[in-house]
Motif scaffolding. Structure first.
Motif, short mmCIF file in Angstrom:
data_model
loop_
_atom_site.label_atom_id
_atom_site.label_comp_id
_atom_site.label_asym_id
_atom_site.label_seq_id
_atom_site.Cartn_x
_atom_site.Cartn_y
_atom_site.Cartn_z
N PRO A 8 -25.06 -31.45 36.80
CA PRO A 8 -24.88 -32.86 37.18
C PRO A 8 -23.44 -33.26 37.47
N PHE A 9 -22.44 -32.41 37.12
CA PHE A 9 -21.06 -32.88 37.32
C PHE A 9 -20.64 -32.65 38.77
N ARG A 10 -19.77 -33.54 39.24
CA ARG A 10 -19.57 -33.63 40.70
C ARG A 10 -18.78 -32.46 41.28
N HIS A 11 -17.96 -31.77 40.44
CA HIS A 11 -17.12 -30.71 41.00
C HIS A 11 -17.79 -29.34 40.96
N HIS A 12 -19.10 -29.31 40.67
CA HIS A 12 -19.73 -28.00 40.49
C HIS A 12 -19.54 -27.10 41.70
N SER A 13 -19.52 -27.69 42.90
CA SER A 13 -19.49 -26.83 44.08
C SER A 13 -18.15 -26.12 44.23
N THR A 14 -17.08 -26.75 43.76
CA THR A 14 -15.79 -26.07 43.84
C THR A 14 -15.50 -25.32 42.54
N LEU A 15 -16.00 -25.86 41.41
CA LEU A 15 -15.64 -25.27 40.13
C LEU A 15 -16.56 -24.15 39.69
N VAL A 16 -17.83 -24.25 40.04
CA VAL A 16 -18.77 -23.23 39.57
C VAL A 16 -18.94 -22.22 40.69
N CYS A 17 -18.66 -20.97 40.37
CA CYS A 17 -18.67 -19.98 41.44
C CYS A 17 -20.08 -19.78 41.99
N PRO A 18 -20.18 -19.53 43.28
CA PRO A 18 -21.50 -19.27 43.88
C PRO A 18 -22.20 -18.11 43.17
N LYS A 19 -21.38 -17.20 42.61
CA LYS A 19 -21.95 -16.04 41.90
C LYS A 19 -22.86 -16.49 40.76
N ILE A 55 -28.98 -27.44 31.29
CA ILE A 55 -27.98 -28.27 31.96
C ILE A 55 -26.63 -27.60 31.77
N VAL A 56 -25.86 -27.54 32.86
CA VAL A 56 -24.45 -27.15 32.75
C VAL A 56 -23.68 -28.47 32.85
N ALA A 57 -23.05 -28.87 31.74
CA ALA A 57 -22.52 -30.24 31.63
C ALA A 57 -21.02 -30.30 31.84
N GLY A 58 -20.58 -31.31 32.56
CA GLY A 58 -19.16 -31.64 32.64
C GLY A 58 -18.81 -32.55 31.46
N THR A 59 -18.07 -33.63 31.74
CA THR A 59 -17.70 -34.53 30.64
C THR A 59 -18.65 -35.73 30.56
N ILE A 76 -28.11 -26.56 26.66
CA ILE A 76 -27.07 -27.29 27.40
C ILE A 76 -25.76 -26.54 27.19
N ILE A 77 -25.13 -26.19 28.29
CA ILE A 77 -23.86 -25.46 28.22
C ILE A 77 -22.77 -26.40 28.70
N ARG A 78 -21.79 -26.64 27.84
CA ARG A 78 -20.65 -27.49 28.20
C ARG A 78 -19.68 -26.63 29.00
N PHE A 79 -19.35 -27.10 30.22
CA PHE A 79 -18.45 -26.34 31.10
C PHE A 79 -17.01 -26.55 30.63
N GLY A 80 -16.76 -26.21 29.38
CA GLY A 80 -15.47 -26.41 28.74
C GLY A 80 -15.69 -26.22 27.24
N VAL A 81 -14.81 -26.81 26.42
CA VAL A 81 -14.92 -26.59 24.98
C VAL A 81 -15.41 -27.84 24.24
N GLY A 82 -14.80 -29.01 24.54
CA GLY A 82 -15.07 -30.21 23.75
C GLY A 82 -16.52 -30.67 23.90
N VAL A 98 -26.97 -25.24 22.14
CA VAL A 98 -25.74 -25.74 22.78
C VAL A 98 -24.71 -24.62 22.84
N GLY A 99 -24.11 -24.46 24.00
CA GLY A 99 -23.05 -23.47 24.15
C GLY A 99 -21.84 -24.10 24.81
N VAL A 100 -20.70 -23.46 24.64
CA VAL A 100 -19.46 -23.92 25.28
C VAL A 100 -18.84 -22.75 26.03
N ILE A 101 -17.73 -23.00 26.69
CA ILE A 101 -17.02 -21.95 27.41
C ILE A 101 -15.62 -21.85 26.81
#
Ligand code: NAD
Length: 329
Positions: A8-19, A55-59, A76-82, A98-101
């Motif tokens: 759902p986060f808006r930068h997924h296309s640039t931040l999440v690799c196509p891989k 869900i891969v979650a932003g903030t 739900i995986i947080r695309f970060g730590v917090g 719940v997982g984090v990166i």
């Protein structure tokens, strides 16, 4: 119906690799993305996550109301730590994993960048030169200083490793300090007050929790060494910004480097913005590197596939009744 993964986060296309998306599709998932290029309204977010298995979650916020919009959600995986935007109690109640990166290297490197930039007055030289001013004055070296790390987890440890070549003395405070890891990195275990009292530079690397809210306030800043420097790349809520402004203005502290703010995105009324000379600031970008985001995409995909196969995310958040504070393993 295929299990659905939602970004759902808006930068997924640039931040999440196509891989990562390719890995998920190859593993039999449907991938649904926020392709609007903007932050979704709550109603739009609810619509998007309705069928989500993962869900891969932003903030963006996941409180009980938002989670009720995703009845099939299992991970739900947080695309970060917090995980401060997560209602972890509700997730535990629903059995949502719940997982984090871990992005410790990027944050540790940027913390070091901020420390050096702050000690060497880099922003002031830069703007002076651009204004055609030959403004030459002394700055400070890192070598020989004492650096205090508050929160000796993944980022704190990595920072201590990066600092090891600079000839500094390193102190750390952490209520769950890993003494073996500290000893291995030549880091001295101290109390919170000792770190504040003895450090030339204090750097925060702990989570934002109800009990760490405004950890740095009038009283705790006063405990710091006169003329010390302060760094926060952890979370804005850890610091009373009005108190920080006052200790910088009075000269009690010589400088501060800040990547995270109490209100984000920041507004022009932030109390720290009136101080130009002794502050270095950034818009919460410590973790924002190509390398981190590439790896984060892969780890998110692998974590989701692991949960689908009845295993745990790669960096799981402990969710027992005794500890629902979002502490990561
Ligand atoms: P981590 O979970 O590995 O380490 C956090 C450490 O803080 C733990 O060892 C924990 O015991 C300790 N801690 C908890 N309460 C404490 C307290 N009251 N005083 C001192 N220490 C305490 O997490 P990490 O990966 O090292 O990340 C640290 C923090 O950095 C995160 O919580 C997050 O808020 C922040 N962060 C910021 C960015 C950014 O872009 N600026 C990116 C990633 C993480």
């Amino acid at each position: 119906m295929k299990p659905v993964v939602v970004f759902p986060f808006r930068h997924h296309s640039t931040l999440v690799c196509p891989k990562a998306k390719e890995m998920l599709r190859d593993a039999g998932f449907d991938v649904v993305c926020n392709d609007t290029g903007r932050i979704l309204s709550r109603d739009e977010q609810k619509d998007l996550i309705h069928d989500a298995f993962a869900i891969v979650a932003g903030t963006e916020k996941y409180d009980a109301d938002m989670l009720s919009a995703a009845p099939r959600l299992k991970v739900i995986i947080r695309f970060g730590v917090g995980t401060d935007s997560f209602d972890l109690d509700e997730m535990a109640r629903r059995g949502i994993k719940v997982g984090v990166i871990s992005n410790c290297n990027a944050v540790a490197e940027f913390t070091l960048t901020l420390i050096l930039g702050m000690l060497r007055h880099l922003p002031e030289y830069d703007s002076a030169v651009r204004e055609g001013k030959w403004s030459r004055f002394e700055s400070y070296e890192l070598s020989g200083k004492t650096v205090g790390i508050i929160g000796f987890g993944r980022i704190g440890m990595r920072l201590s490793e990066l600092l090891s070549g600079f000839g500094v003395r390193i102190l750390a405070y952490d209520p769950c300090l890993n003494h073996e890891a500290a000893e291995k990195r030549n880091v001295k275990a101290c109390s919170f007050d000792e770190v504040l009292r003895e450090s030339d530079i204090v750097s925060l690397h702990l989570p934002s929790l109800p009990e760490t809210y405004h950890l740095m306030n009038h009283q705790t800043f006063e405990k710091m060494k006169d003329g010390a420097f302060f760094v926060n790349t952890a979370r804005g809520a850890l610091v009373d910004e009005v108190a920080l402004r006052e200790v910088l203005k009075s000269g009690k502290l010589r400088g501060a480097a800040i990547d995270v703010f109490e209100t984000e995105p920041v507004d022009a009324g932030n109390p720290l913005f009136s101080l130009k000379e002794n502050t270095v600031m950034a818009p919460h970008i410590s973790a924002l590197t190509y390398e981190t985001n590439y790896n984060a995409g892969i780890i998110s995909a692998e974590s989701i596939i692991r949960v689908f196969n009845n295993s745990e995310p790669i960096y799981p958040v402990r969710m027992t009744k005794e500890n629902t504070k979002g502490e990561t393993k």
